[in-house]
Design a protein around this motif. Sequence first.
Motif, PDB file in Angstrom:
ATOM      1  N   LEU A  85       0.831  -1.210   0.000  1.00 55.69           N
ATOM      2  CA  LEU A  85       0.000   0.000   0.000  1.00 55.69           C
ATOM      3  C   LEU A  85       0.862   1.254   0.000  1.00 55.69           C
ATOM      4  CD1 LEU A  85      -2.686  -1.155   2.622  1.00 55.69           C
ATOM      5  CD2 LEU A  85      -2.888  -1.147   0.134  1.00 55.69           C
ATOM      6  N   GLY A  86       1.990   1.171  -0.703  1.00 55.77           N
ATOM      7  CA  GLY A  86       2.878   2.322  -0.822  1.00 55.77           C
ATOM      8  C   GLY A  86       3.741   2.580   0.391  1.00 55.77           C
ATOM      9  N   ARG A  87       3.734   1.675   1.358  1.00 56.61           N
ATOM     10  CA  ARG A  87       4.509   1.869   2.588  1.00 56.61           C
ATOM     11  C   ARG A  87       5.525   0.740   2.752  1.00 56.61           C
ATOM     12  NH1 ARG A  87      -0.056   2.157   7.041  1.00 56.61           N
ATOM     13  NH2 ARG A  87       1.744   2.509   8.410  1.00 56.61           N
ATOM     14  N   PRO A  88       6.731   1.059   3.226  1.00 56.12           N
ATOM     15  CA  PRO A  88       7.738   0.020   3.413  1.00 56.12           C
ATOM     16  C   PRO A  88       7.396  -0.860   4.615  1.00 56.12           C
ATOM     17  CG  PRO A  88       8.539   2.097   4.287  1.00 56.12           C
ATOM     18  CD  PRO A  88       7.229   2.403   3.597  1.00 56.12           C
ATOM     19  N   LEU A  89       7.928  -2.076   4.602  1.00 58.73           N
ATOM     20  CA  LEU A  89       7.751  -2.993   5.723  1.00 58.73           C
ATOM     21  C   LEU A  89       8.946  -2.910   6.656  1.00 58.73           C
ATOM     22  CD1 LEU A  89       6.448  -6.190   3.871  1.00 58.73           C
ATOM     23  CD2 LEU A  89       5.113  -4.318   4.863  1.00 58.73           C
ATOM     24  N   GLU A  90       8.663  -2.936   7.948  1.00 61.68           N
ATOM     25  CA  GLU A  90       9.707  -2.982   8.975  1.00 61.68           C
ATOM     26  C   GLU A  90       9.556  -4.307   9.721  1.00 61.68           C
ATOM     27  OE1 GLU A  90      11.010  -0.751  13.155  1.00 61.68           O
ATOM     28  OE2 GLU A  90       9.732   0.304  11.711  1.00 61.68           O
ATOM     29  N   PHE A  91      10.594  -5.117   9.724  1.00 64.58           N
ATOM     30  CA  PHE A  91      10.532  -6.480  10.252  1.00 64.58           C
ATOM     31  C   PHE A  91      11.147  -6.553  11.647  1.00 64.58           C
ATOM     32  CE2 PHE A  91      12.290 -11.039   9.699  1.00 64.58           C
ATOM     33  CZ  PHE A  91      11.222 -11.566  10.412  1.00 64.58           C
ATOM     34  N   LEU A  92      10.328  -6.966  12.626  1.00 68.09           N
ATOM     35  CA  LEU A  92      10.776  -7.152  14.002  1.00 68.09           C
ATOM     36  C   LEU A  92      10.878  -8.643  14.310  1.00 68.09           C
ATOM     37  CD1 LEU A  92       8.406  -4.568  15.777  1.00 68.09           C
ATOM     38  CD2 LEU A  92      10.603  -4.134  14.657  1.00 68.09           C
ATOM     39  N   VAL A  93      11.864  -9.033  15.087  1.00 62.95           N
ATOM     40  CA  VAL A  93      12.063 -10.438  15.452  1.00 62.95           C
ATOM     41  C   VAL A  93      12.083 -10.569  16.965  1.00 62.95           C
ATOM     42  CG1 VAL A  93      13.595 -12.435  15.303  1.00 62.95           C
ATOM     43  CG2 VAL A  93      13.390 -10.881  13.356  1.00 62.95           C
ATOM     44  N   ARG A  94      11.274 -11.498  17.483  1.00 66.03           N
ATOM     45  CA  ARG A  94      11.240 -11.782  18.915  1.00 66.03           C
ATOM     46  C   ARG A  94      11.501 -13.281  19.132  1.00 66.03           C
ATOM     47  NH1 ARG A  94      11.394  -7.084  18.735  1.00 66.03           N
ATOM     48  NH2 ARG A  94      10.083  -5.536  19.801  1.00 66.03           N
ATOM     49  N   ASP A  95      12.495 -13.589  19.931  1.00 68.21           N
ATOM     50  CA  ASP A  95      12.839 -14.972  20.279  1.00 68.21           C
ATOM     51  C   ASP A  95      12.017 -15.379  21.498  1.00 68.21           C
ATOM     52  OD1 ASP A  95      13.995 -17.413  20.791  1.00 68.21           O
ATOM     53  OD2 ASP A  95      16.037 -16.639  21.039  1.00 68.21           O
ATOM     54  N   ASP A  96      11.200 -16.441  21.364  1.00 68.54           N
ATOM     55  CA  ASP A  96      10.412 -16.870  22.527  1.00 68.54           C
ATOM     56  C   ASP A  96      11.128 -17.950  23.337  1.00 68.54           C
ATOM     57  OD1 ASP A  96       9.998 -19.365  21.321  1.00 68.54           O
ATOM     58  OD2 ASP A  96       7.978 -18.899  20.646  1.00 68.54           O
ATOM     59  N   LEU A  97      12.362 -18.304  22.915  1.00 69.54           N
ATOM     60  CA  LEU A  97      13.211 -19.248  23.654  1.00 69.54           C
ATOM     61  C   LEU A  97      12.585 -20.633  23.801  1.00 69.54           C
ATOM     62  CD1 LEU A  97      14.270 -16.802  26.531  1.00 69.54           C
ATOM     63  CD2 LEU A  97      15.461 -17.216  24.356  1.00 69.54           C
ATOM     64  N   GLY A  98      11.525 -20.908  23.034  1.00 71.34           N
ATOM     65  CA  GLY A  98      10.839 -22.181  23.161  1.00 71.34           C
ATOM     66  C   GLY A  98       9.983 -22.281  24.409  1.00 71.34           C
ATOM     67  N   GLN A  99       9.692 -21.146  25.054  1.00 70.81           N
ATOM     68  CA  GLN A  99       8.975 -21.130  26.330  1.00 70.81           C
ATOM     69  C   GLN A  99       7.612 -20.439  26.170  1.00 70.81           C
ATOM     70  OE1 GLN A  99      11.655 -19.064  28.944  1.00 70.81           O
ATOM     71  NE2 GLN A  99      13.328 -20.516  28.618  1.00 70.81           N
ATOM     72  N   PRO A 100       6.514 -21.123  26.478  1.00 71.07           N
ATOM     73  CA  PRO A 100       5.189 -20.504  26.333  1.00 71.07           C
ATOM     74  C   PRO A 100       5.034 -19.167  27.050  1.00 71.07           C
ATOM     75  CG  PRO A 100       4.948 -22.863  26.594  1.00 71.07           C
ATOM     76  CD  PRO A 100       6.410 -22.559  26.819  1.00 71.07           C
ATOM     77  N   PRO A 101       5.489 -19.004  28.316  1.00 71.28           N
ATOM     78  CA  PRO A 101       5.316 -17.696  28.960  1.00 71.28           C
ATOM     79  C   PRO A 101       6.016 -16.571  28.197  1.00 71.28           C
ATOM     80  CG  PRO A 101       5.837 -19.365  30.603  1.00 71.28           C
ATOM     81  CD  PRO A 101       6.058 -20.002  29.266  1.00 71.28           C
ATOM     82  N   LYS A 102       7.208 -16.843  27.695  1.00 67.55           N
ATOM     83  CA  LYS A 102       7.928 -15.831  26.924  1.00 67.55           C
ATOM     84  C   LYS A 102       7.207 -15.547  25.615  1.00 67.55           C
ATOM     85  CE  LYS A 102      11.401 -13.127  25.861  1.00 67.55           C
ATOM     86  NZ  LYS A 102      11.539 -11.796  26.515  1.00 67.55           N
ATOM     87  N   ALA A 103       6.652 -16.586  24.999  1.00 65.19           N
ATOM     88  CA  ALA A 103       5.916 -16.411  23.750  1.00 65.19           C
ATOM     89  C   ALA A 103       4.697 -15.521  23.963  1.00 65.19           C
ATOM     90  CB  ALA A 103       5.491 -17.770  23.204  1.00 65.19           C
ATOM     91  N   ILE A 104       3.995 -15.714  25.085  1.00 63.93           N
ATOM     92  CA  ILE A 104       2.823 -14.890  25.407  1.00 63.93           C
ATOM     93  C   ILE A 104       3.245 -13.445  25.634  1.00 63.93           C
ATOM     94  CG2 ILE A 104       1.036 -14.479  27.140  1.00 63.93           C
ATOM     95  CD1 ILE A 104       0.937 -17.543  27.535  1.00 63.93           C
ATOM     96  N   GLN A 105       4.331 -13.259  26.379  1.00 62.42           N
ATOM     97  CA  GLN A 105       4.838 -11.905  26.646  1.00 62.42           C
ATOM     98  C   GLN A 105       5.192 -11.199  25.337  1.00 62.42           C
ATOM     99  OE1 GLN A 105       8.299 -11.826  29.190  1.00 62.42           O
ATOM    100  NE2 GLN A 105       8.803  -9.732  28.653  1.00 62.42           N
ATOM    101  N   ASN A 106       5.884 -11.905  24.456  1.00 63.03           N
ATOM    102  CA  ASN A 106       6.247 -11.325  23.158  1.00 63.03           C
ATOM    103  C   ASN A 106       5.009 -10.914  22.373  1.00 63.03           C
ATOM    104  OD1 ASN A 106       8.935 -11.818  23.680  1.00 63.03           O
ATOM    105  ND2 ASN A 106       9.113 -13.561  22.278  1.00 63.03           N
ATOM    106  N   MET A 107       4.016 -11.794  22.363  1.00 61.25           N
ATOM    107  CA  MET A 107       2.817 -11.543  21.570  1.00 61.25           C
ATOM    108  C   MET A 107       2.101 -10.284  22.063  1.00 61.25           C
ATOM    109  SD  MET A 107       1.596 -13.060  18.957  1.00 61.25           S
ATOM    110  CE  MET A 107       0.133 -13.262  17.949  1.00 61.25           C
ATOM    111  N   THR A 108       1.958 -10.173  23.357  1.00 63.60           N
ATOM    112  CA  THR A 108       1.289  -9.005  23.932  1.00 63.60           C
ATOM    113  C   THR A 108       2.053  -7.729  23.623  1.00 63.60           C
ATOM    114  OG1 THR A 108       0.403 -10.379  25.710  1.00 63.60           O
ATOM    115  CG2 THR A 108       0.413  -8.002  26.069  1.00 63.60           C
TER     116      THR A 108
END
Length: 415
Positions: A85-108
Amino acid sequence: MTKKKTASTNTAPTGTAPARSRLTALLGAAAAVLMSAAVQAQAADPIKIAYNGDISGSPSAESGQIGVLGIGAAVEDINKRGGVLGRPLEFLVRDDLGQPPKAIQNMTDLIDREKVSVVFGPTNSGNALAWKHIANQKRMPVLVSSASSTAITEGPTSGNYLFRVSMVDREQAAALLAYVKKNPEAKAVGFFVETTGYGQAGLKDLEQIAALHGMKPVSIEKFDARDTDMTSQLSKAKAAGADTLVVWAQAAPLGHLVRSMEKLDYFPKVFTTWAASFSGFPEVAGPKLMEWPVFLTTSSERKSAEADSLFARIGPKLANPSMFWAASQAYDTVLLWAAAAEQAGDTKGEAVRAALESLNKPVAGMVKTYDKPFSTTQHEGLTAADYHWSRWKDGKVVDFNDPVLAGLQPADFKK
């Protein structure tokens, strides 16, 4: 007596209609310039997209690392074409360390603070199951590029924001058992599974699909993912007459299984999941035994100029080039999301979800061309018929073909 003529002027005094008209026009022009500048500034603002998955914490992190490379390559290509849509993409990476609590924190954090428009990943199925309710509640599109649990994309027909371009456990079970059922040499099949959640979920799918084929395994054996000797379980399968094994295990225990087969000099045919393509399997099995199992991937040998080009860019960064499929799947998830956003004319979650469920143009990806891959009730971009049958040969993953495979029909894939 002569009257003096009164001088007249055509100049209207301040405050008259012509002056107000010119002022209004000037202010309007200024407002238009400011509005145009604002629109241009907004158009230049990047669209944030993110990966939330394991890239360091478990053996599955290998697919996460490679997936990030695939997404990054897609972002680079899309930005070269002018963005979304005429706008560049900015890519962010979050490592959840294979741990559900960290994955939830990242998602939020990604949704509430970073204000991303889409999330890709994760690597581990358990983490996706831990936060899928958050994505649905917050109307955040998620395109899964690795995790394979059947339950990930299951949800209400209204308000399900999880889509997938990856292997699916039940689809893998459907493909493996379709082959076994059609193979005249497979007279007695045994199931070998881990005691992990991954293994037990796989066993459930295997048993249910076997019942659809009227098949009953002669042996069902379980082992711990940390076991290094499976001779006891193999001896039971041998005594039961199993000539074919369907195995549901992670890479390293699969390697220990074939090494245990060598100890007994018992070599039934082995059919298994894409876990056999992970580095842990050949590292444990060794160069000879690694060639025994037949397994599934979404791409084994590159078959297009586009795939060759992508591999040339990221291949040197891959510790295990045979897992290029992980990059291909991830690359395709970005293309599908971008196509949906362009079709919707918006990056808002509801609009993108609706567009994904009704894509009106085919999307040419690395794994395949996606022609209406999703619907309101179907959120899987790949099915059993799309999978590639593979095996290791001379240190590389190559295509597997035989007359049984060539004769499989869509009706054979019961699920």
